[in-house]
Design an enzyme around this catalytic site. Sequence first.
Site, PDB file in Angstrom:
ATOM      1  N   GLY A  50      17.112  18.837   3.602  1.00  0.00           N
ATOM      2  CA  GLY A  50      18.202  18.284   2.866  1.00  0.00           C
ATOM      3  C   GLY A  50      18.133  18.669   1.234  1.00  0.00           C
ATOM      4  N   ALA A  73     -13.309  12.768  -7.340  1.00  0.00           N
ATOM      5  CA  ALA A  73     -13.820  11.368  -6.439  1.00  0.00           C
ATOM      6  C   ALA A  73     -13.164  10.234  -6.845  1.00  0.00           C
ATOM      7  CB  ALA A  73     -15.271  11.369  -7.359  1.00  0.00           C
ATOM      8  N   VAL A  87      -9.535   8.539  -4.578  1.00  0.00           N
ATOM      9  CA  VAL A  87      -9.459   7.607  -3.190  1.00  0.00           C
ATOM     10  C   VAL A  87      -9.696   8.732  -2.205  1.00  0.00           C
ATOM     11  CG1 VAL A  87      -8.024   6.350  -2.019  1.00  0.00           C
ATOM     12  CG2 VAL A  87      -7.607   6.278  -4.421  1.00  0.00           C
ATOM     13  N   GLU A 111     -16.419  15.469  -9.956  1.00  0.00           N
ATOM     14  CA  GLU A 111     -15.515  14.569 -10.594  1.00  0.00           C
ATOM     15  C   GLU A 111     -15.320  15.103 -12.179  1.00  0.00           C
ATOM     16  OE1 GLU A 111     -12.968  12.311  -9.995  1.00  0.00           O
ATOM     17  OE2 GLU A 111     -12.634  12.366 -12.214  1.00  0.00           O
ATOM     18  N   ARG A 157      -1.891  14.100  -6.459  1.00  0.00           N
ATOM     19  CA  ARG A 157      -0.708  14.462  -5.665  1.00  0.00           C
ATOM     20  C   ARG A 157       0.327  14.434  -6.600  1.00  0.00           C
ATOM     21  NH1 ARG A 157      -1.088  14.769  -0.052  1.00  0.00           N
ATOM     22  NH2 ARG A 157       1.510  14.285   0.013  1.00  0.00           N
ATOM     23  N   ALA A 169       1.776   3.960   0.470  1.00  0.00           N
ATOM     24  CA  ALA A 169       2.940   3.697   1.556  1.00  0.00           C
ATOM     25  C   ALA A 169       3.593   2.685   1.589  1.00  0.00           C
ATOM     26  CB  ALA A 169       2.085   4.059   2.988  1.00  0.00           C
ATOM     27  N   HIS A 178     -13.781 -21.981   8.076  1.00  0.00           N
ATOM     28  CA  HIS A 178     -15.350 -21.854   8.237  1.00  0.00           C
ATOM     29  C   HIS A 178     -15.728 -21.341   9.443  1.00  0.00           C
ATOM     30  CE1 HIS A 178     -19.656 -21.847   6.901  1.00  0.00           C
ATOM     31  NE2 HIS A 178     -19.596 -22.460   8.078  1.00  0.00           N
TER      32      HIS A 178
HETATM   33  P1  FAD Z   1       5.898  11.009   2.248  1.00  0.00           P
HETATM   34  O1  FAD Z   1       5.207  10.255   3.314  1.00  0.00           O
HETATM   35  O2  FAD Z   1       5.323  12.015   1.584  1.00  0.00           O
HETATM   36  O3  FAD Z   1       7.270  11.426   3.126  1.00  0.00           O
HETATM   37  C1  FAD Z   1       8.168  12.258   2.600  1.00  0.00           C
HETATM   38  C2  FAD Z   1       9.062  12.931   3.797  1.00  0.00           C
HETATM   39  O4  FAD Z   1      10.142  13.594   3.198  1.00  0.00           O
HETATM   40  C3  FAD Z   1       8.148  13.976   4.475  1.00  0.00           C
HETATM   41  O5  FAD Z   1       8.154  13.763   6.060  1.00  0.00           O
HETATM   42  C4  FAD Z   1       8.722  15.384   4.264  1.00  0.00           C
HETATM   43  O6  FAD Z   1       8.756  16.296   5.287  1.00  0.00           O
HETATM   44  C5  FAD Z   1       9.869  14.833   3.954  1.00  0.00           C
HETATM   45  N1  FAD Z   1      10.995  16.004   3.088  1.00  0.00           N
HETATM   46  C6  FAD Z   1      10.572  16.237   1.930  1.00  0.00           C
HETATM   47  N2  FAD Z   1      11.595  17.134   1.268  1.00  0.00           N
HETATM   48  C7  FAD Z   1      12.529  17.185   2.248  1.00  0.00           C
HETATM   49  C8  FAD Z   1      13.745  17.509   2.290  1.00  0.00           C
HETATM   50  N3  FAD Z   1      14.371  18.282   1.292  1.00  0.00           N
HETATM   51  N4  FAD Z   1      14.714  17.373   3.436  1.00  0.00           N
HETATM   52  C9  FAD Z   1      14.062  16.903   4.356  1.00  0.00           C
HETATM   53  N5  FAD Z   1      12.931  16.226   4.536  1.00  0.00           N
HETATM   54  C10 FAD Z   1      12.351  16.211   3.162  1.00  0.00           C
HETATM   55  N6  FAD Z   1      -1.334   5.406   1.157  1.00  0.00           N
HETATM   56  C11 FAD Z   1      -1.607   4.064   1.422  1.00  0.00           C
HETATM   57  O7  FAD Z   1      -0.974   3.224   1.303  1.00  0.00           O
HETATM   58  N7  FAD Z   1      -2.693   3.673   2.283  1.00  0.00           N
HETATM   59  C12 FAD Z   1      -3.507   4.627   2.824  1.00  0.00           C
HETATM   60  O8  FAD Z   1      -4.656   4.341   3.326  1.00  0.00           O
HETATM   61  C13 FAD Z   1      -3.275   6.161   2.348  1.00  0.00           C
HETATM   62  N8  FAD Z   1      -4.166   7.125   2.913  1.00  0.00           N
HETATM   63  C14 FAD Z   1      -3.784   8.187   2.459  1.00  0.00           C
HETATM   64  C15 FAD Z   1      -4.620   9.301   2.999  1.00  0.00           C
HETATM   65  C16 FAD Z   1      -4.324  10.518   2.742  1.00  0.00           C
HETATM   66  C17 FAD Z   1      -5.287  11.787   3.087  1.00  0.00           C
HETATM   67  C18 FAD Z   1      -3.077  11.043   1.924  1.00  0.00           C
HETATM   68  C19 FAD Z   1      -2.736  12.323   1.539  1.00  0.00           C
HETATM   69  C20 FAD Z   1      -2.448  10.194   1.492  1.00  0.00           C
HETATM   70  C21 FAD Z   1      -2.730   8.910   1.782  1.00  0.00           C
HETATM   71  N9  FAD Z   1      -1.717   7.630   1.304  1.00  0.00           N
HETATM   72  C22 FAD Z   1      -2.201   6.330   1.487  1.00  0.00           C
HETATM   73  C23 FAD Z   1      -0.696   7.840   0.513  1.00  0.00           C
HETATM   74  C24 FAD Z   1       0.676   7.781   1.372  1.00  0.00           C
HETATM   75  O9  FAD Z   1       0.768   8.600   2.542  1.00  0.00           O
HETATM   76  C25 FAD Z   1       1.823   7.869   0.445  1.00  0.00           C
HETATM   77  O10 FAD Z   1       2.077   7.271  -0.447  1.00  0.00           O
HETATM   78  C26 FAD Z   1       3.203   7.842   1.410  1.00  0.00           C
HETATM   79  O11 FAD Z   1       3.062   8.575   2.407  1.00  0.00           O
HETATM   80  C27 FAD Z   1       4.556   8.051   0.599  1.00  0.00           C
HETATM   81  O12 FAD Z   1       5.444   7.721   1.286  1.00  0.00           O
HETATM   82  P2  FAD Z   1       7.016   8.523   0.939  1.00  0.00           P
HETATM   83  O13 FAD Z   1       7.833   8.170   1.980  1.00  0.00           O
HETATM   84  O14 FAD Z   1       7.227   8.452  -0.502  1.00  0.00           O
HETATM   85  O15 FAD Z   1       6.597  10.164   1.127  1.00  0.00           O
HETATM   86  P1  NAD Z   2      -6.631  10.427  -7.236  1.00  0.00           P
HETATM   87  O1  NAD Z   2      -5.753  10.359  -8.345  1.00  0.00           O
HETATM   88  O2  NAD Z   2      -7.109   8.950  -6.400  1.00  0.00           O
HETATM   89  O3  NAD Z   2      -8.131  10.999  -7.387  1.00  0.00           O
HETATM   90  C1  NAD Z   2      -8.127  12.535  -8.036  1.00  0.00           C
HETATM   91  C2  NAD Z   2      -9.558  12.654  -8.610  1.00  0.00           C
HETATM   92  O4  NAD Z   2      -9.673  13.805  -9.091  1.00  0.00           O
HETATM   93  C3  NAD Z   2      -9.484  11.707 -10.132  1.00  0.00           C
HETATM   94  O5  NAD Z   2     -10.677  10.974 -10.149  1.00  0.00           O
HETATM   95  C4  NAD Z   2      -9.242  12.867 -11.188  1.00  0.00           C
HETATM   96  O6  NAD Z   2     -10.106  12.456 -12.303  1.00  0.00           O
HETATM   97  C5  NAD Z   2     -10.130  14.102 -10.398  1.00  0.00           C
HETATM   98  N1  NAD Z   2      -9.838  15.308 -10.893  1.00  0.00           N
HETATM   99  C6  NAD Z   2      -8.491  15.715 -11.413  1.00  0.00           C
HETATM  100  N2  NAD Z   2      -8.570  16.840 -11.795  1.00  0.00           N
HETATM  101  C7  NAD Z   2     -10.000  17.484 -11.434  1.00  0.00           C
HETATM  102  C8  NAD Z   2     -10.742  18.649 -11.597  1.00  0.00           C
HETATM  103  N3  NAD Z   2      -9.937  19.722 -11.976  1.00  0.00           N
HETATM  104  N4  NAD Z   2     -12.033  18.850 -11.255  1.00  0.00           N
HETATM  105  C9  NAD Z   2     -12.583  17.539 -10.814  1.00  0.00           C
HETATM  106  N5  NAD Z   2     -11.989  16.256 -10.810  1.00  0.00           N
HETATM  107  C10 NAD Z   2     -10.597  16.147 -10.905  1.00  0.00           C
HETATM  108  O7  NAD Z   2      -5.828  11.403  -6.221  1.00  0.00           O
HETATM  109  P2  NAD Z   2      -6.460  11.791  -4.881  1.00  0.00           P
HETATM  110  O8  NAD Z   2      -7.530  11.183  -4.145  1.00  0.00           O
HETATM  111  O9  NAD Z   2      -6.049  13.048  -4.429  1.00  0.00           O
HETATM  112  O10 NAD Z   2      -4.959  10.882  -4.046  1.00  0.00           O
HETATM  113  C11 NAD Z   2      -3.871  11.215  -4.236  1.00  0.00           C
HETATM  114  C12 NAD Z   2      -2.956   9.763  -3.855  1.00  0.00           C
HETATM  115  O11 NAD Z   2      -2.823   9.408  -2.736  1.00  0.00           O
HETATM  116  C13 NAD Z   2      -3.556   8.723  -4.786  1.00  0.00           C
HETATM  117  O12 NAD Z   2      -2.627   8.491  -5.844  1.00  0.00           O
HETATM  118  C14 NAD Z   2      -3.572   7.498  -3.667  1.00  0.00           C
HETATM  119  O13 NAD Z   2      -2.794   6.419  -4.246  1.00  0.00           O
HETATM  120  C15 NAD Z   2      -3.151   7.953  -2.383  1.00  0.00           C
HETATM  121  N6  NAD Z   2      -4.143   7.626  -1.631  1.00  0.00           N
HETATM  122  C16 NAD Z   2      -4.220   6.323  -1.214  1.00  0.00           C
HETATM  123  C17 NAD Z   2      -5.260   6.085  -0.193  1.00  0.00           C
HETATM  124  C18 NAD Z   2      -5.506   4.655  -0.012  1.00  0.00           C
HETATM  125  O14 NAD Z   2      -4.364   3.683  -0.434  1.00  0.00           O
HETATM  126  N7  NAD Z   2      -6.630   4.254   0.707  1.00  0.00           N
HETATM  127  C19 NAD Z   2      -5.775   6.980   0.589  1.00  0.00           C
HETATM  128  C20 NAD Z   2      -5.741   8.448  -0.095  1.00  0.00           C
HETATM  129  C21 NAD Z   2      -4.792   8.707  -0.725  1.00  0.00           C
END
Ligand code: FAD
Ligand code: NAD
Length: 479
Positions: A122, A189, A191, A211, A279, A327, A451
């Site tokens: 889109g 280091a 999440v 880190e 990210r 999310a 409890h």
């Molecule tokens: P997204 O989930 O990134 O979805 C965006 C969607 O838009 C995608 O499907 C993409 O294909 C689509 N899109 C983009 N541009 C276009 C376009 N131009 N046209 C059509 N479609 C498009 N968060 C938590 O709360 N708990 C967790 O445990 C957790 N674990 C995570 C683990 C990992 C490894 C990662 C990478 C992230 C994790 N997160 C977690 C973060 C979470 O995934 C994101 O915060 C969440 O998915 C964001 O939702 P969103 O809908 O904003 O975007």
């Molecule tokens: P983050 O921001 O949690 O951690 C990134 C880490 O990388 C930081 O500690 C930062 O200081 C370090 N860093 C940055 N540049 C660096 C460099 N050049 N060399 C070494 N260290 C460096 O980001 P993430 O772990 O990539 O996760 C991305 C996002 O995804 C987070 O914002 C998080 O909210 C979301 N996420 C959430 C969950 C969850 O809710 N359980 C799980 C996974 C991801």
Amino acid sequence: MADKFDVIVIGAGPGGYVAAIRAAQLGLKTACVEKWVNKEGKTVHGGTCLNVGCIPSKSLLETSHKFVEARDEYGDLGINVSDVSMDIEKMMARKDKVVSQLTGGISGLFKANGVTSIEGTGRLLKDRKVEVTGHDGESQTYEAENVVIATGSVPVDIPPAPMTEDLIVDSSGALEFQEVPKRLGVIGAGVIGLELGSVWRRLGSEVTMLEALDTFLPVVDEQISKETYKQLTKQGLNIRLGARVTGSEVRDNEVVVKYTDSDGEQEQTFDKLIVCVGRRPYTENLLGDGTGVELDERGFIQVDDVCQTKAPGVYAIGDVVRGPMLAHKGSEEGVMVADIIHGEKAEMNYEAIPSVIYTAPEVAWVGRSEQQAKKDGFDVKTGVFPFSASGRAMANNATEGMVKVVTDASTDRVLGVHIIGQHAGELIAEAVIAMEFGSSAEDLALTCFAHPTLSEAVHEAALAVDGHAIHMANRKKKR
Ligand code: FAD
Ligand code: NAD
């Protein structure tokens, strides 16, 4: 010109798909555009969260945790098991099955709720028109009264460690390893690093985390982050703080990483390297000329408190806007925006968004840390209760960690709750509800908890704010 909709949502992650379902439930004619294509070439809903984020990572975390429990802890419980081993292929197949069940579930929910699914990429044009380019390259333009942008985020790259096909990977690659890397490097280091580093450590990798910051998990309350560092290093995660990566080189199917830390220049060789340094919002080719939607200096779409962009009728939610990249934060924004489009007054309490790190023990928090509350000018009082004093934690063989309640000393209002311990991610919901209802520590203290449960530790930490925890020698505090 194709169909006209009340709402077009761009992106079907947890922000977008929830917004679309809610809007359709409210009777609005709704479409959702999604471009994600899975390995089989099929368009899938659920975004990062379902395809390469929350869900697959939690599947691997749960499996690897069960493996470690069976191998290292069952014996303590009198359960004798021998030859515990992992079948990585089966673990991955189960993870993929969970993902496909859930992504298929969203498509089913779209059908059930009457959301029109549009496959392709889109692009927002002037006056709330959305051009969609299908996977076949053909374009079609749709009109909408309202547009919700929910295009999410993608991993940040760093020049010293560019991605390769399969040796230097981002989080998505780290969810797909087909065998356990002997030596695993993790840059960042945060999440993702801690969760995915834990998965592969449990399965046998020697994990080194590099880190850049000198402080470990600075977003977490200091007392809790210190305990987290202690627990995770005890499990074998080698976390090097203040490590600045200066370069990387692929040699003979290995990755050599150069970095500097307090000991000077270092070089280390890994079998795989995960780069997880944060990210960034994803808006590539998203905005045509004259849409009126603006980005801030970090590339996030600029929105107000209720996710309205600078262009009337255009909203943006989830990772592509300010706030934690979580999310559930995106989903709540999706509900809020759909309600507003429907003509209701809606808002979100950004102070009560929980965060969870799904390591073992889990780390969870909501609201301000003690340090943040002090910085914000509060006169702070805290109550801490260790799981080592909890009957249920003892019965569960999970006595690591604590609950910490942070309050405003002048009003007793709960400003934050911080937990490290088993099921912290579930326990934090109690604290979120308490904060949502403006609870005082006394309100929590006067509440009856079942409890024996781990949630009694939340109760006891609230009692400890005033020095009246029952199952602990309290610091002397005046009433
Ligand atoms: P997204 O989930 O990134 O979805 C965006 C969607 O838009 C995608 O499907 C993409 O294909 C689509 N899109 C983009 N541009 C276009 C376009 N131009 N046209 C059509 N479609 C498009 N968060 C938590 O709360 N708990 C967790 O445990 C957790 N674990 C995570 C683990 C990992 C490894 C990662 C990478 C992230 C994790 N997160 C977690 C973060 C979470 O995934 C994101 O915060 C969440 O998915 C964001 O939702 P969103 O809908 O904003 O975007
Ligand atoms: P983050 O921001 O949690 O951690 C990134 C880490 O990388 C930081 O500690 C930062 O200081 C370090 N860093 C940055 N540049 C660096 C460099 N050049 N060399 C070494 N260290 C460096 O980001 P993430 O772990 O990539 O996760 C991305 C996002 O995804 C987070 O914002 C998080 O909210 C979301 N996420 C959430 C969950 C969850 O809710 N359980 C799980 C996974 C991801």
